[in-house]
Enzyme design. Structure first.
Site, mmCIF file in Angstrom:
data_model
loop_
_atom_site.group_PDB
_atom_site.id
_atom_site.type_symbol
_atom_site.label_atom_id
_atom_site.label_comp_id
_atom_site.label_asym_id
_atom_site.label_seq_id
_atom_site.Cartn_x
_atom_site.Cartn_y
_atom_site.Cartn_z
ATOM 1 N N HIS A 38 0.818 -1.203 -0.101
ATOM 2 C CA HIS A 38 0.183 0.092 -0.026
ATOM 3 C C HIS A 38 0.709 1.120 -0.041
ATOM 4 O O HIS A 38 1.884 1.564 0.736
ATOM 5 C CB HIS A 38 -0.969 0.235 1.123
ATOM 6 C CG HIS A 38 -1.720 -1.161 1.549
ATOM 7 N ND1 HIS A 38 -2.932 -1.377 0.719
ATOM 8 C CD2 HIS A 38 -1.727 -2.155 2.439
ATOM 9 C CE1 HIS A 38 -3.254 -2.608 1.198
ATOM 10 N NE2 HIS A 38 -2.384 -2.947 2.226
ATOM 11 N N GLY A 115 10.277 -5.050 -4.745
ATOM 12 C CA GLY A 115 11.415 -4.668 -5.157
ATOM 13 C C GLY A 115 12.585 -5.459 -4.513
ATOM 14 O O GLY A 115 12.678 -5.523 -3.181
ATOM 15 N N GLY A 187 4.522 -0.154 25.378
ATOM 16 C CA GLY A 187 4.951 0.857 24.401
ATOM 17 C C GLY A 187 3.773 1.757 24.090
ATOM 18 O O GLY A 187 2.436 1.437 24.242
ATOM 19 N N GLY A 190 0.786 -0.884 22.356
ATOM 20 C CA GLY A 190 0.265 -1.390 23.318
ATOM 21 C C GLY A 190 -0.666 -0.821 24.053
ATOM 22 O O GLY A 190 -2.036 -1.020 24.431
ATOM 23 N N GLU A 192 -2.016 2.454 23.399
ATOM 24 C CA GLU A 192 -3.021 3.243 22.611
ATOM 25 C C GLU A 192 -4.248 2.170 22.367
ATOM 26 O O GLU A 192 -5.467 2.264 22.418
ATOM 27 C CB GLU A 192 -2.479 3.416 21.305
ATOM 28 C CG GLU A 192 -1.745 4.824 21.534
ATOM 29 C CD GLU A 192 -0.881 5.228 19.949
ATOM 30 O OE1 GLU A 192 -0.436 6.552 20.016
ATOM 31 O OE2 GLU A 192 -1.473 4.628 19.142
ATOM 32 N N ALA A 273 2.054 -6.858 21.338
ATOM 33 C CA ALA A 273 2.436 -5.482 21.169
ATOM 34 C C ALA A 273 4.044 -5.294 21.903
ATOM 35 O O ALA A 273 4.371 -4.384 22.695
ATOM 36 C CB ALA A 273 1.976 -4.238 21.695
ATOM 37 N N GLY A 275 6.981 -4.888 20.249
ATOM 38 C CA GLY A 275 8.007 -4.344 19.291
ATOM 39 C C GLY A 275 8.276 -4.651 17.802
ATOM 40 O O GLY A 275 7.007 -5.342 17.485
ATOM 41 N N ASP A 315 12.271 2.741 9.595
ATOM 42 C CA ASP A 315 12.160 1.751 10.560
ATOM 43 C C ASP A 315 13.408 0.659 10.268
ATOM 44 O O ASP A 315 13.834 0.119 11.140
ATOM 45 C CB ASP A 315 11.006 0.995 10.466
ATOM 46 C CG ASP A 315 9.980 1.902 11.122
ATOM 47 O OD1 ASP A 315 10.167 2.981 11.744
ATOM 48 O OD2 ASP A 315 8.635 1.455 11.414
ATOM 49 N N HIS A 449 -2.899 33.961 25.870
ATOM 50 C CA HIS A 449 -3.808 33.464 26.917
ATOM 51 C C HIS A 449 -5.137 33.643 26.335
ATOM 52 O O HIS A 449 -5.783 34.644 25.796
ATOM 53 C CB HIS A 449 -3.730 34.518 28.130
ATOM 54 C CG HIS A 449 -4.542 34.385 29.335
ATOM 55 N ND1 HIS A 449 -4.442 33.275 30.074
ATOM 56 C CD2 HIS A 449 -5.613 34.813 29.615
ATOM 57 C CE1 HIS A 449 -5.275 33.402 31.143
ATOM 58 N NE2 HIS A 449 -6.277 34.311 30.786
#
Length: 470
Positions: A38, A115, A187, A190, A192, A273, A275, A315, A449
């Site tokens: 995607h 690729g 982390g 997890g 969220e 979750a 890693g 990543d 303010h």
């Protein structure tokens, strides 16, 4: 077979890949993108964006349940999970199409396939593109940028089955709201999901191997977050590991060890979750000088790998695993390739991180303890949300802004926040750190303010004994 030549070929069209492609085209380089799944990658399609859409629904549902606190009444709140998920997928689809439009606008062709590096010498690197088991294109490029991203880590015994054990993908498109849920890992991902499911009524247990939730955050912020999560009804177990799972098709039982004692916890679903791992397989790294360390490609400050003309970003190239890091890294990489003047290496210590749980958490730079560990003599400022007029008016009086300064120079070393909209507030300190701002400039800055941003000012003032509203 389709054979074409380019200045730059980018493998992967996630946030790092497509942003790099657009910047490359802006710089006049003939550029192509290869993407097997995607446009927008995991972040846009199965990560950052659709999860925020889910969490937005949870946030509104939370306020609906507390309407009375604002003098409002709207009957008993309800929700339609199918519509919540459908909205999330629609947001992802809209942005996926937007990426395609941007690439087309910048005249960047997209090759729909897998690729893989296929040899060649410096200045004439080759990438093959495969679809349905057949290689249909061979692209030659002076420079190849690998942006293949990462995927969820699977630990032995916690393998995802898509039924009772979920990864983020399954957790994002539930067919029904589970009555109970175990989340392994606290982390950002997890927590969220724990926050989302707890808001809609699931009994949530979070298991974290470290001694506190959100372990990458400042310890004081983590402690406040855990207190808030427990107040919401979450069961938090830190310093614990999941030793094994038993599944019967309708539920999953986790054997959780803490302090030498094993407890069994049963729930309808479990989210793993724990890693991520880099997508280094089957992209042609074999036989090259590219080095891989714990599933991530090693690079220098310009994103160069050990093989001339081949780069890695995002990543795939290691932490922090954040979309905005990948984007910025890609721009640095391509500008260096193009010979742009005044390109600066990425300082990962100045990359903000955000967690969109309730309450939100955000940070940039060094925590108080990390600064002390590096030998700094620090000045620390704190300002609570309860002292801010806008926070009280919003009905969000719980939270904290914390700043860490070098006592000798006044340099802002780090900032840490918990509370309403802190994921938007953190950028103020990020800009300040990039400009190498000291406490003096921040103190002299006029903040509007009434806003939540005034707390940024007050936290700085507090570090130097000048706080006004606390």
């Amino acid at each position: 077979m389709d054979k074409q030549s380019f200045d730059v070929v980018i493998v992967g069209a996630g946030p790092g890949g497509y942003v790099t492609a657009i910047r490359s085209a802006q710089l006049g380089l003939k550029t192509a993108v290869v993407e097997a799944n995607h446009l927008g990658g995991i972040c846009l399609n199965w990560g950052c964006i659709p999860t925020k859409a889910l969490l937005r629904s949870a946030e509104i549902y939370h306020y609906m349940n507390h309407a009375d606190a604002y003098g409002l009444s709207a009957g008993k709140p309800g929700y339609d999970l199918e519509k919540i998920v459908s909205r999330s997928r629609g947001v992802a689809k809209q942005l996926n199409g937007g990426v395609g439009h941007l690439l087309k606008k910048n005249k960047v062709p997209v090759f729909d396939g897998w690729g893989k590096l296929a040899g060649g010498s410096a200045g004439a690197r080759k990438v093959t593109v495969e679809k349905d088991g057949k290689v249909f294109a061979e692209l030659t490029a002076k420079n190849v940028i690998l942006a293949t991203g990462a995927r969820a880590r699977q630990l032995p015994g916690l393998e995802v089955d898509g039924e009772t054990v979920w990864s983020y993908r399954e957790a994002m498109v539930p067919k029904a709201m589970p009555k109970s849920l175990i989340v392994v890992g606290s982390g950002a991902i997890g927590i969220e999901f724990a926050s989302f499911y707890r808001t809609f009524g699931a009994e949530v247990t979070v298991v974290e191997v470290m001694d506190r939730v959100l372990p990458v955050e400042d310890a004081e912020i983590s402690k406040m977050a855990e207190k808030a999560f427990k107040k919401q009804g979450m069961n938090i177990i830190t310093g614990a590991t999941v030793k094994g799972l038993k599944k019967d098709g309708k539920s999953v039982t986790a054997s959780v060890e803490k302090g030498g004692k094993v407890t069994e916890i049963t729930a309808e679903k479990l989210i793993s979750a724990v890693g991520i791992v880099g997508n280094v397989e089957n992209i042609g790294l074999e036989g090259t000088k590219i080095k891989v360390d714990r599933t991530h490609v090693e690079i220098n400050e310009w994103c160069e790998t050990g093989e001339a003309g081949i780069y890695a970003i995002g990543d795939l190239a290691g932490p922090p695993w954040l979309a905005h890091k990948a984007e910025h890294e890609g721009v640095i990489c391509i500008e260096k390739i193009a010979g742009v003047k005044d390109v600066h290496p990425l300082d990962t210590g100045r990359i903000p991180g955000c967690t969109y749980c309730h309450p939100q958490v955000a940070s940039v730079g060094l925590s108080e303890q990390a600064a002390k560990d590096k030998g700094y003599d620090v000045k620390v400022g704190r300002f609570s949300f309860v002292g801010n007029g806008k926070a009280i008016a919003l009905g969000e009086p719980e939270g904290l802004i914390k700043t860490v300064f070098d006592a000798k120079t006044g340099e802002l070393l780090g900032a840490h926040m918990i509370g309403a909209e802190v994921t938007e507030l953190i950028q103020g300190y990020s800009v300040g750190m990039t400009l190498e701002t000291t406490e003096a400039e921040l103190m002299h800055t006029v903040f509007p303010h009434p806003t939540l941003s005034e707390m940024l000012h007050e936290s700085v003032l507090d570090a130097y004994g000048r706080v006004i509203h606390m």
